[in-house]
Design a protein around this motif. Sequence first.
Motif, mmCIF file in Angstrom:
data_model
loop_
_atom_site.group_PDB
_atom_site.id
_atom_site.type_symbol
_atom_site.label_atom_id
_atom_site.label_comp_id
_atom_site.label_asym_id
_atom_site.label_seq_id
_atom_site.Cartn_x
_atom_site.Cartn_y
_atom_site.Cartn_z
ATOM 1 N N VAL A 15 21.297 39.400 -27.729
ATOM 2 C CA VAL A 15 22.538 39.639 -27.321
ATOM 3 C C VAL A 15 22.578 38.472 -25.798
ATOM 4 O O VAL A 15 21.481 37.625 -26.344
ATOM 5 N N THR A 16 23.544 37.392 -26.383
ATOM 6 C CA THR A 16 24.142 36.238 -25.969
ATOM 7 C C THR A 16 25.179 36.946 -24.823
ATOM 8 O O THR A 16 25.443 37.819 -25.321
ATOM 9 N N GLY A 17 25.469 35.622 -23.760
ATOM 10 C CA GLY A 17 26.862 35.511 -22.895
ATOM 11 C C GLY A 17 26.925 34.359 -22.646
ATOM 12 O O GLY A 17 26.424 33.764 -22.445
ATOM 13 N N ARG A 18 28.093 34.326 -22.142
ATOM 14 C CA ARG A 18 29.280 32.958 -22.107
ATOM 15 C C ARG A 18 29.613 33.667 -20.836
ATOM 16 O O ARG A 18 30.679 34.647 -20.811
ATOM 17 N N TYR A 19 30.232 32.131 -19.755
ATOM 18 C CA TYR A 19 30.428 32.951 -18.645
ATOM 19 C C TYR A 19 31.665 31.896 -18.635
ATOM 20 O O TYR A 19 31.950 30.632 -19.238
ATOM 21 N N ARG A 20 32.928 31.946 -18.121
ATOM 22 C CA ARG A 20 33.931 31.276 -17.515
ATOM 23 C C ARG A 20 34.780 31.661 -16.470
ATOM 24 O O ARG A 20 34.263 33.019 -16.113
ATOM 25 N N ARG A 67 24.083 28.546 -10.551
ATOM 26 C CA ARG A 67 23.277 28.790 -10.261
ATOM 27 C C ARG A 67 22.198 29.570 -11.142
ATOM 28 O O ARG A 67 21.546 28.343 -11.713
ATOM 29 N N GLY A 68 22.340 30.169 -11.699
ATOM 30 C CA GLY A 68 21.759 30.925 -12.762
ATOM 31 C C GLY A 68 22.643 32.102 -12.900
ATOM 32 O O GLY A 68 23.495 32.531 -12.501
ATOM 33 N N CYS A 69 22.214 32.370 -14.979
ATOM 34 C CA CYS A 69 22.980 33.362 -15.504
ATOM 35 C C CYS A 69 22.273 34.134 -16.717
ATOM 36 O O CYS A 69 22.205 33.033 -17.418
ATOM 37 N N THR A 70 21.921 35.556 -16.598
ATOM 38 C CA THR A 70 21.356 35.826 -17.427
ATOM 39 C C THR A 70 21.931 36.513 -18.190
ATOM 40 O O THR A 70 22.388 37.563 -17.418
ATOM 41 N N VAL A 116 18.010 36.376 -20.768
ATOM 42 C CA VAL A 116 18.278 35.037 -21.753
ATOM 43 C C VAL A 116 20.230 33.791 -21.006
ATOM 44 O O VAL A 116 20.206 34.502 -20.192
ATOM 45 N N ARG A 117 19.569 32.914 -21.249
ATOM 46 C CA ARG A 117 20.531 32.116 -20.202
ATOM 47 C C ARG A 117 21.995 32.144 -21.217
ATOM 48 O O ARG A 117 22.042 32.031 -22.356
ATOM 49 N N CYS A 118 23.113 32.101 -19.827
ATOM 50 C CA CYS A 118 24.090 32.376 -20.273
ATOM 51 C C CYS A 118 24.890 30.642 -20.692
ATOM 52 O O CYS A 118 24.041 29.857 -20.243
ATOM 53 N N SER A 119 25.850 30.348 -21.436
ATOM 54 C CA SER A 119 26.266 29.402 -21.768
ATOM 55 C C SER A 119 27.810 29.183 -21.203
ATOM 56 O O SER A 119 27.981 30.354 -20.690
#
Length: 221
Positions: free
Chosen positions: A120-125, A209-212, A216-219
């Motif tokens: 599972v991954t995440g994408r920030y916007r 500053r951080g997103c997981t 797992v770090r978000c992109s």
Amino acid sequence: MAIASSPWIVACAGLVVMVVLLIVALGAYRGRSPVDDRIPPVGLPLPRVPVEPSDVTQAPPSSGPSAPVVPGLSPRASGPPPSAPTVSPTPPVRPVVVPTSVRPSTQAPRPAPPQQSPAVTGRYRVVQSFDGGFIGEVLIVNASRVDRGWTVRIHFGRGRLVTSWVEGAPQGTARQFDGGFSYVSGVSVPAGGSVPLRFHMEWASSTPRGCTVDGVRCSGF
């Protein structure tokens, strides 16, 4: 009586005898060979000097056969001098024998197993920005073949969370902390599917500053 009466006869006879002896002596002298001058004269023997017993140094008896003495050369001892240091013999160096049965491995090293991608991954916007705040989104994607739950954690450093929700899915649980929040899903993401988590933040920077997602770090930022 005749001799006594005539003494001159005796004198004449003696004279004749002396002349004959003189002739014989001259003949004998002339017949001798001349003396050879090349013969060296015979030297006279030198007088012997008496030698005291104390002047003669007696050599210690030798157990082995003595070496012949050469005139003009002084005899030398065959062994090392008493003061010479004793040198111990160096032990021989033994060659290192490598067993022929041991051979280096010719097999190629096994490649490292490929690093598996997180399930599972995440994408920030940022969806919308306005004065005093913005609306952001984290799209959760499930790349595995089974349904999975998820947990999002976002940290901005400052600001306040107004609200958060999941589009088109049951809602989960949000917990706010200083400068950010965490969100635990209420329903698992289907295999190969995705769900968007949206939130409204006030007085915070739009770049976190951080997103997981599940650690797992978000992109996207």
